[in-house]
Design an enzyme around this catalytic site. Structure first.
Site, PDB file in Angstrom:
ATOM      1  N   SER A 138     -22.698  -8.531 -32.803  1.00  0.00           N
ATOM      2  CA  SER A 138     -24.102  -9.561 -32.806  1.00  0.00           C
ATOM      3  C   SER A 138     -24.727  -9.144 -31.690  1.00  0.00           C
ATOM      4  O   SER A 138     -23.979  -8.940 -30.460  1.00  0.00           O
ATOM      5  CB  SER A 138     -23.380 -10.880 -32.925  1.00  0.00           C
ATOM      6  OG  SER A 138     -24.439 -11.993 -32.664  1.00  0.00           O
ATOM      7  N   TYR A 154     -17.990 -17.413 -29.803  1.00  0.00           N
ATOM      8  CA  TYR A 154     -18.416 -16.669 -30.832  1.00  0.00           C
ATOM      9  C   TYR A 154     -19.067 -15.329 -29.852  1.00  0.00           C
ATOM     10  O   TYR A 154     -18.532 -14.138 -30.097  1.00  0.00           O
ATOM     11  CB  TYR A 154     -19.657 -17.120 -31.835  1.00  0.00           C
ATOM     12  CG  TYR A 154     -20.037 -16.119 -32.854  1.00  0.00           C
ATOM     13  CD1 TYR A 154     -19.307 -15.631 -33.939  1.00  0.00           C
ATOM     14  CD2 TYR A 154     -21.252 -15.307 -32.531  1.00  0.00           C
ATOM     15  CE1 TYR A 154     -19.912 -14.763 -34.645  1.00  0.00           C
ATOM     16  CE2 TYR A 154     -21.818 -14.717 -33.168  1.00  0.00           C
ATOM     17  CZ  TYR A 154     -21.341 -14.184 -34.317  1.00  0.00           C
ATOM     18  OH  TYR A 154     -21.790 -13.169 -35.190  1.00  0.00           O
TER      19      TYR A 154
HETATM   20  P1  NAP Z   1     -20.150 -14.911 -43.766  1.00  0.00           P
HETATM   21  O1  NAP Z   1     -20.999 -14.883 -44.853  1.00  0.00           O
HETATM   22  O2  NAP Z   1     -19.550 -16.150 -43.173  1.00  0.00           O
HETATM   23  O3  NAP Z   1     -18.918 -13.956 -44.378  1.00  0.00           O
HETATM   24  C1  NAP Z   1     -17.634 -13.729 -43.519  1.00  0.00           C
HETATM   25  C2  NAP Z   1     -16.592 -13.137 -44.270  1.00  0.00           C
HETATM   26  O4  NAP Z   1     -15.525 -13.031 -43.486  1.00  0.00           O
HETATM   27  C3  NAP Z   1     -16.199 -13.861 -45.591  1.00  0.00           C
HETATM   28  O5  NAP Z   1     -16.077 -12.805 -46.631  1.00  0.00           O
HETATM   29  C4  NAP Z   1     -14.894 -14.422 -45.022  1.00  0.00           C
HETATM   30  O6  NAP Z   1     -13.976 -14.542 -46.313  1.00  0.00           O
HETATM   31  C5  NAP Z   1     -14.431 -13.352 -44.183  1.00  0.00           C
HETATM   32  N1  NAP Z   1     -13.594 -13.817 -43.098  1.00  0.00           N
HETATM   33  C6  NAP Z   1     -13.584 -15.086 -42.275  1.00  0.00           C
HETATM   34  N2  NAP Z   1     -12.485 -15.141 -41.526  1.00  0.00           N
HETATM   35  C7  NAP Z   1     -11.596 -14.219 -41.850  1.00  0.00           C
HETATM   36  C8  NAP Z   1     -10.435 -13.881 -41.534  1.00  0.00           C
HETATM   37  N3  NAP Z   1      -9.433 -14.597 -40.607  1.00  0.00           N
HETATM   38  N4  NAP Z   1      -9.709 -12.721 -42.357  1.00  0.00           N
HETATM   39  C9  NAP Z   1     -10.219 -12.002 -43.159  1.00  0.00           C
HETATM   40  N5  NAP Z   1     -11.743 -12.402 -43.713  1.00  0.00           N
HETATM   41  C10 NAP Z   1     -12.351 -13.411 -42.877  1.00  0.00           C
HETATM   42  O7  NAP Z   1     -20.589 -14.164 -42.566  1.00  0.00           O
HETATM   43  P2  NAP Z   1     -21.792 -12.732 -42.641  1.00  0.00           P
HETATM   44  O8  NAP Z   1     -22.962 -13.540 -42.174  1.00  0.00           O
HETATM   45  O9  NAP Z   1     -21.764 -12.068 -43.623  1.00  0.00           O
HETATM   46  O10 NAP Z   1     -21.302 -12.035 -41.378  1.00  0.00           O
HETATM   47  C11 NAP Z   1     -20.571 -10.744 -41.429  1.00  0.00           C
HETATM   48  C12 NAP Z   1     -20.727 -10.150 -39.915  1.00  0.00           C
HETATM   49  O11 NAP Z   1     -21.880  -9.983 -39.550  1.00  0.00           O
HETATM   50  C13 NAP Z   1     -19.630 -10.798 -38.987  1.00  0.00           C
HETATM   51  O12 NAP Z   1     -18.996 -10.341 -38.385  1.00  0.00           O
HETATM   52  C14 NAP Z   1     -20.906 -11.737 -38.236  1.00  0.00           C
HETATM   53  O13 NAP Z   1     -20.399 -12.009 -37.105  1.00  0.00           O
HETATM   54  C15 NAP Z   1     -21.927 -10.833 -38.229  1.00  0.00           C
HETATM   55  N6  NAP Z   1     -23.378 -11.155 -37.885  1.00  0.00           N
HETATM   56  C16 NAP Z   1     -23.860 -11.927 -38.801  1.00  0.00           C
HETATM   57  C17 NAP Z   1     -25.127 -12.453 -38.432  1.00  0.00           C
HETATM   58  C18 NAP Z   1     -25.738 -13.280 -39.361  1.00  0.00           C
HETATM   59  O14 NAP Z   1     -26.939 -13.764 -39.224  1.00  0.00           O
HETATM   60  N7  NAP Z   1     -25.314 -13.567 -40.428  1.00  0.00           N
HETATM   61  C19 NAP Z   1     -25.773 -12.139 -37.246  1.00  0.00           C
HETATM   62  C20 NAP Z   1     -25.184 -11.371 -36.339  1.00  0.00           C
HETATM   63  C21 NAP Z   1     -24.006 -10.891 -36.813  1.00  0.00           C
HETATM   64  P3  NAP Z   1     -12.680 -15.445 -46.437  1.00  0.00           P
HETATM   65  O15 NAP Z   1     -13.305 -16.678 -45.756  1.00  0.00           O
HETATM   66  O16 NAP Z   1     -12.317 -15.503 -47.843  1.00  0.00           O
HETATM   67  O17 NAP Z   1     -11.741 -14.821 -45.421  1.00  0.00           O
END
Ligand code: NAP
Length: 231
Positions: A138, A154
């Site tokens: 991120s 985070y």
């Molecule tokens: P999200 O919708 O919250 O999805 C997170 C995923 O991670 C879910 O599939 C969740 O499934 C899984 N997860 C969480 N804790 C876990 C654990 N302990 N073990 C295994 N799986 C786990 O998030 P997203 O926005 O798609 O984010 C994906 C990535 O992009 C992350 O690394 C996030 O930091 C990064 N990111 C996102 C944004 C944004 O704006 N959305 C910006 C910058 C970076 P379960 O809960 O079923 O395990």
């Protein structure tokens, strides 16, 4: 050439969309996450869209769960060409580096920073040479951008992930395994919220590129929109 690609946190959000885009290209995807029902639903969805998908329950915050998942993966008798460390958490209570609950800070750093390192260690024995590791980081983890004042644990966890990316890239260079980090931008997901400007499909573009078209010798770098950005 068809690749075997494992994605953590792939039952929703950017992980699931990355799985879909790579599945559409004909690659075989191993989707992992904690919540098994949502995971099976995601795999079912991709299969119904004629993609090759497998489910593997794995909690990246638990060393035992990672170990068990690696054992289960071994039963598939395949090797990995790409490992995408995408799973992460961001808590609404992560408000202050000084005053937030320490167990929440430790959980965040364990899940988002140490988790990907442990997943790499567990799955390296089944990775092809050459192959690719992609860590979804991120802009919050940047050490050059100004501190944004949001979710400090985070952001620290993503700085750790960036540092781990550089170290892994260096150690794995001689094995032909590239290791890069990605900032997907601010994306509309459960984590990013409804006001985020980017769609999940835009968020998946750079991970998909790094998994496929990016030159194999690109390693130890941080990307947004397929462009290198400063750490
Ligand atoms: P999200 O919708 O919250 O999805 C997170 C995923 O991670 C879910 O599939 C969740 O499934 C899984 N997860 C969480 N804790 C876990 C654990 N302990 N073990 C295994 N799986 C786990 O998030 P997203 O926005 O798609 O984010 C994906 C990535 O992009 C992350 O690394 C996030 O930091 C990064 N990111 C996102 C944004 C944004 O704006 N959305 C910006 C910058 C970076 P379960 O809960 O079923 O395990």
């Amino acid at each position: 050439m068809k690749k075997n690609i494992l994605i953590t946190g792939a039952n929703r959000g950017i992980g699931l969309e990355t799985a879909r885009q790579l599945g559409k290209l004909g690659h075989s995807i191993i989707l992992t996450a904690r919540n098994e029902d949502r995971l099976m639903e995601a795999v079912h969805q991709l299969k119904s869209e004629k993609m090759e998908a497998h489910a593997l329950v794995m909690d990246v915050a638990s060393e035992e769960s990672i170990r068990q998942a690696a054992v289960e993966f071994g039963k598939l008798k395949i090797k990995l060409d790409v490992l995408i460390n995408n799973a992460a958490i961001l808590s609404g209570e992560d408000e202050s580096i000084l005053h937030s609950n320490e167990s929440l800070q430790i959980q965040t750093i364990t899940t988002n920073g140490l988790g990907p390192l442990r997943v790499c260690k567990a799955f390296l024995p089944v990775m092809n040479k050459p192959s690719r590791i992609i860590n979804i980081s991120s802009g919050g983890g940047s050490m050059t951008d100004p501190v944004g004042g949001w979710a400090p644990a985070y952001c620290v966890s993503k700085s750790l992930l960036n540092a781990i990316t550089r170290q892994l890239a260096n150690e794995l260079m001689e094995d032909g395994i590239s290791v890069n980090a990605v900032c997907p931008g601010w994306v509309k997901t459960k984590m990013g919220g409804a006001s985020a400007p980017r769609s999940v499909s835009q968020g998946a573009v750079t991970p998909v590129w790094l998994a496929t078209e990016a030159p194999q010798n690109l390693s130890g770098k941080f990307f947004r929109d397929k462009t290198e950005i400063p750490w």
